[in-house]
Design a protein around this motif. Structure first.
Motif, PDB file in Angstrom:
ATOM      1  N   TYR A 121       0.755  -1.148  -0.125  1.00  0.00           N
ATOM      2  CA  TYR A 121       0.077  -0.246   0.069  1.00  0.00           C
ATOM      3  C   TYR A 121       0.890   1.252  -0.135  1.00  0.00           C
ATOM      4  CZ  TYR A 121      -3.345   3.481   1.530  1.00  0.00           C
ATOM      5  OH  TYR A 121      -4.101   4.559   1.943  1.00  0.00           O
ATOM      6  N   ASN A 123       0.842   3.848   1.283  1.00  0.00           N
ATOM      7  CA  ASN A 123       0.033   5.292   1.408  1.00  0.00           C
ATOM      8  C   ASN A 123      -0.236   6.071   0.155  1.00  0.00           C
ATOM      9  OD1 ASN A 123      -1.928   6.842   2.656  1.00  0.00           O
ATOM     10  ND2 ASN A 123      -0.364   8.056   3.383  1.00  0.00           N
ATOM     11  N   SER A 126      -2.424   8.652  -0.288  1.00  0.00           N
ATOM     12  CA  SER A 126      -2.487   9.543   0.675  1.00  0.00           C
ATOM     13  C   SER A 126      -3.657   9.519   1.646  1.00  0.00           C
ATOM     14  CB  SER A 126      -2.539  10.960   0.205  1.00  0.00           C
ATOM     15  OG  SER A 126      -1.285  11.337  -0.473  1.00  0.00           O
ATOM     16  N   THR A 128      -6.553   8.190   4.609  1.00  0.00           N
ATOM     17  CA  THR A 128      -6.360   8.136   6.071  1.00  0.00           C
ATOM     18  C   THR A 128      -6.924   6.851   6.726  1.00  0.00           C
ATOM     19  OG1 THR A 128      -8.813   8.633   6.105  1.00  0.00           O
ATOM     20  CG2 THR A 128      -7.180  10.698   5.759  1.00  0.00           C
ATOM     21  N   LEU A 130      -6.438   2.473   6.111  1.00  0.00           N
ATOM     22  CA  LEU A 130      -5.891   1.289   5.549  1.00  0.00           C
ATOM     23  C   LEU A 130      -7.060   0.730   4.673  1.00  0.00           C
ATOM     24  CD1 LEU A 130      -3.747  -0.299   8.047  1.00  0.00           C
ATOM     25  CD2 LEU A 130      -2.893   1.119   6.230  1.00  0.00           C
ATOM     26  N   ALA A 150       0.883   0.448   6.904  1.00  0.00           N
ATOM     27  CA  ALA A 150       0.956   0.860   5.336  1.00  0.00           C
ATOM     28  C   ALA A 150       2.281   0.417   4.790  1.00  0.00           C
ATOM     29  CB  ALA A 150       0.472   2.198   5.146  1.00  0.00           C
TER      30      ALA A 150
END
Length: 441
Positions: A121, A123, A126, A128, A130, A150
Motif C-alpha cells: 500500500y 499510502n 494519501s 487516512t 488502510l 501501510a
C-alpha cells in the motif's frame, strides 16, 4: 460403454474444444491465446518491461496484455522502504464502482499453476484509513486482503488447477468500499509430476480445490530468499535462533552449512533452492514451530532435511495445541523421519482439530540413540480449501456474453460473467447443481 454414448462423448469433447477456442478468440484480453507454459512476472501499473538488477526478474506490464481496466499509480515511499522490490514502485488501482475487476491469464486446461498476488500500500493515495478488499481466482473468493501497516507488504499465494484456457484473478470491493489495488502478480506453470499428482489424484479425485501457501521457512537463513535463487520467485523466510515468533528450542540451536543438496533421484520442482538447503538447524532438544493463527483446516506439510552430520538421526514430528496435550488423529500423524539419505523431502497430511488459538508442530529427536535432532533445512505448509471451487459460467452463455460485450463495447466488464459476482447488467441462475447459466441480460 455402448457405441452411441461413445459417439456422443466424442462429439461433446470436440464441441468443448471448439467453444474454448472461440472463447479465446472473443476474449477482451489481447494475449489470451498465447498460453503460459513457464513463469510470468507482472509489475502492475508499470508502463514498460524491464529486468530488475537485483532479482534478475524480467517484469512485464499488466496492461493491455492481461487487463483492460484500472489506473496506473505511483508509490513514492516504495524505493526507500523496499529498495530490493522494484515492483512495489507502481500499482494498478480500480476507482470505478464495478464490483470486480479481473486479470485474464492464458493457460492450458487441466493444469496446475502457482499464482501470487502481492500488495504494497505505502499510502500511495494519501488515504487516512488502510484499505481492505477481496481477491478471487476463477470466481472463487480466496482471500480478504487487509493491512496492519501501510509500510508492510502482504501477499496471497495459491496452487490452482485450470478448467479452461483462461484463468481469472479478480479484485473485488468489500463492505468497506475501499479502492482495490495490486502491486505485482506472479504466475507459474507447475510440472505434472509435482505436488498436484499426489493431492489432486489421491486425496480428492476430480473435485476441484485450491491450496494457499501459509509458510515457507528457511531454517538457519539470514535473509529472504527469492529469485534468482528460486526460479519461481517463491518467498523463503529465514528462521533463526533469535526468532521467537515461529521457532523456539529447549536448548541452543546449531547452524550447519553445506553445499547444494540434491536428491538421489535428481531434483524435482518442489525442492527448495540450493541457498535454502545450504543452512539448517539442529538441536539436542525439541524444536517447536508455532502457528499463531486460529486455523481449522487441512494442511499439507513438507519437511526438508539433509544428512549433514553423522551425529544426527532424524526426528519425530508431533502436533500439539497450546495449553493442551499433544494429539494425533491417527498413527500416521506421528511418523519418524530417518535422516539416512543425502537429501529427503516428506509430505504428510494433517487435519487440524477445532481448537484455539492455533497449532504447534513439535519436532523432537530420537533419544533411543545418542543423536541430535535434524538437521531440518526448510518447511513448506499449504492450507487446503475446505470446499470445491466455484462453478464457472457454462461455455455457451460465456460466449454469448463475449459477443454482446464486443458489439456494445462493454469490454471493461472483465472476468467470468456470473462469479464471484455477476456483471451488473445481467442475471445468473443460482442452481449450482444444474450448472451456472445466464437467465437475463
Amino acid at each position: 460403454m455402448d457405441k452411441p454414448k461413445r459417439i456422443w462423448n466424442a462429439m461433446l469433447t470436440l464441441l468443448i474444444a471448439v467453444l474454448e477456442a472461440l472463447v479465446c478468440t472473443l476474449s477482451s484480453a489481447p494475449g489470451v491465446c498465447a498460453q503460459i507454459q513457464g513463469s510470468v512476472f507482472v509489475d502492475c501499473g508499470s508502463m514498460a518491461s524491464y529486468v530488475d538488477s537485483i532479482t534478475n526478474i524480467s517484469w512485464v506490464p499488466d496492461a493491455p496484455e492481461y487487463i483492460t481496466t484500472g489506473v496506473n499509480g505511483y508509490v513514492p515511499s516504495a524505493p526507500s522502504i523496499y529498495p530490493n522490490f522494484s515492483e512495489f514502485t507502481t500499482v494498478r488501482y480500480f476507482p470505478d464502482t464495478r464490483a470486480k475487476n479481473c486479470y485474464s491469464f492464458p493457460v492450458m486446461p487441466n493444469t496446475t499453476y502457482l499464482i501470487r498476488g502481492t500488495f504494497f500500500y505505502g499510502n500511495y493515495d494519501s488515504g487516512t484509513t488502510l484499505p481492505s478488499f477481496q481477491m478471487a481466482v476463477d470466481g472463487t473468493i480466496v482471500a480478504n486482503v487487509t493491512f496492519d501497516n501501510a509500510a508492510v507488504f502482504v501477499y496471497y499465494e495459491f496452487m490452482v488447477s485450470s478448467v479452461s484456457n483462461v484463468t481469472f484473478l479478480c479484485l473485488l470491493r468489500d463492505s468497506s468500499n475501499s479502492v482495490p489495488f495490486i502491486s505485482a502478480i506472479s504466475f507459474s506453470f507447475l510440472p505434472a509430476d509435482f505436488f498436484q499428482s499426489i493431492v489432486y489424484g489421491f486425496l480428492y479425485g476430480t473435485q476441484r480445490i485450491y491450496f494457499e501457501t501459509k509458510y515457507r521457512l528457511n531454517f538457519g537463513g539470514d535473509g529472504l530468499v527469492r529469485h534468482p535463487d528460486d526460479e519461481f520467485d517463491r518467498y523463503w523466510f529465514p528462521i533463526q535462533r533469535s526468532n521467537s515468533t515461529f521457532i523456539q528450542s529447549t536448548s541452543p540451536l546449531q547452524t550447519l552449512v553445506a553445499s547444494k543438496i540434491v536428491g538421489n533421484d535428481g531434483s524435482v520442482w518442489g525442492d527448495p533452492p540450493a541457498t535454502v538447503m545450504d543452512t539448517a538447524l539442529t538441536s539436542s532438544g525439541n524444536i517447536t514451530i508455532s502457528f499463531p493463527d486460529d486455523y481449522n483446516y487441512e494442511y499439507i506439510l513438507s519437511f526438508y532435511y539433509g544428512d549433514l552430520n553423522s551425529t544426527t538421526n532424524g526426528f519425530y514430528p508431533q502436533f500439539s495445541k497450546v495449553g493442551q496435550d499433544s494429539f494425533s488423529e491417527d498413527s500416521a500423524m506421528n511418523p519418524y523421519y530417518s535422516s539416512n539419505e543425502q537429501f529427503s523431502a516428506h509430505i504428510l497430511l494433517y487435519w487440524q482439530l477445532d481448537y484455539t488459538p492455533g497449532a504447534d508442530i513439535v519436532l523432537y529427536p530420537d533419544h533411543t540413540v545418542s543423536s541430535l535432532l535434524g538437521p531440518i533445512a526448510a518447511l513448506e505448509t499449504w492450507e487446503m480449501s475446505t470446499n470445491p471451487m466455484a462453478t464457472m459460467t457454462n461455455y455457451q452463455d460465456a460466449i454469448a456474453i463475449e459477443e454482446i460485450k464486443s458489439s456494445m463495447n462493454l469490454t471493461d466488464w472483465t472476468g467470468d460473467p456470473c462469479v464471484p459476482v455477476p456483471h451488473a447488467w445481467l442475471a445468473c441462475s443460482t442452481d449450482m447443481n444444474s450448472g451456472l447459466s445466464i437467465t437475463a441480460v
